[in-house]
Design a protein around this motif. Structure first.
Motif, PDB file in Angstrom:
ATOM      1  N   LEU A  15     -10.590 -13.411  17.059  1.00 38.04           N
ATOM      2  CA  LEU A  15     -11.665 -12.611  17.272  1.00 38.04           C
ATOM      3  C   LEU A  15     -11.741 -12.442  19.072  1.00 38.04           C
ATOM      4  O   LEU A  15     -12.179 -11.268  19.268  1.00 38.04           O
ATOM      5  CB  LEU A  15     -12.990 -13.207  16.896  1.00 38.04           C
ATOM      6  N   SER A  34     -14.461  -3.460  14.529  1.00 38.34           N
ATOM      7  CA  SER A  34     -14.966  -4.227  13.443  1.00 38.34           C
ATOM      8  C   SER A  34     -15.088  -6.006  13.540  1.00 38.34           C
ATOM      9  O   SER A  34     -15.663  -6.507  12.832  1.00 38.34           O
ATOM     10  CB  SER A  34     -14.132  -4.118  11.921  1.00 38.34           C
ATOM     11  N   VAL A  35     -14.664  -6.357  14.787  1.00 37.67           N
ATOM     12  CA  VAL A  35     -14.753  -7.827  14.825  1.00 37.67           C
ATOM     13  C   VAL A  35     -16.432  -8.023  15.598  1.00 37.67           C
ATOM     14  O   VAL A  35     -16.710  -9.100  15.555  1.00 37.67           O
ATOM     15  CB  VAL A  35     -13.843  -8.294  16.054  1.00 37.67           C
ATOM     16  N   ARG A 123     -18.068 -12.565  12.702  1.00 34.86           N
ATOM     17  CA  ARG A 123     -17.909 -11.541  13.603  1.00 34.86           C
ATOM     18  C   ARG A 123     -18.645 -11.864  14.885  1.00 34.86           C
ATOM     19  O   ARG A 123     -19.369 -12.848  15.018  1.00 34.86           O
ATOM     20  CB  ARG A 123     -18.493 -10.407  13.174  1.00 34.86           C
TER      21      ARG A 123
END
Length: 148
Positions: A15, A34-35, A123
């Motif tokens: 991440l 999208s992280v 996330r």
């Protein structure tokens, strides 16, 4: 975590490295973002207000990067304690556009930032940034800047 690393912790390195790609603009693929959690928030040292939301952050970083040519972001250190990830990286580039109210100087800069990232649901949810802005201003030959 005394029970061992969780999937979230094992993916913290991935991440953080994906976040560096977003910051540097090394990839133009929207999927890279999208992280970041949808309600991601970033607290920046040169902004009066936090940047809220994935899209707002992507726009902010695009504007920031537009002040530089040859912009890069290299990770110097990454530490994760199971709840948060600390990343120290070095940003480099040549200032060819306006930055924080400073006209283009065409000077090459190199400065470091430290990011404390909170991860939730796999996330990045929050980013608290510390940076030596005085060093950056010195490299640009400026004594003050306009806060965003």
């Amino acid at each position: 975590n005394p029970a061992g690393a969780t999937e979230m912790v094992r993916s913290a390195d991935i991440l953080a490295r994906s976040f560096a790609v977003i910051v540097s603009g090394a990839s133009s693929t929207p999927a890279d973002a999208s992280v970041l959690a949808e309600d991601f928030v970033s607290y920046l040292p040169y902004s009066r207000y936090p940047v809220r939301g994935r899209h707002a952050f992507e726009t902010h970083m695009k504007d920031f990067r537009s002040a530089f040519s040859n912009f890069s972001c290299d990770i110097d250190e990454l530490i994760d304690d199971g709840m948060r990830v600390a990343v120290r990286w070095t940003l480099r580039g040549t200032q060819t556009g306006a930055l924080l109210g400073i006209a283009p100087t065409h000077r090459t800069i190199e400065f470091s930032e430290t990011h404390l990232l909170r991860i939730a649901g796999g996330r990045i949810a929050e980013d608290h940034v510390s940076a030596n802005l005085l060093d950056l201003l010195h490299q640009l030959g400026a004594t003050e800047f306009v806060a965003a």
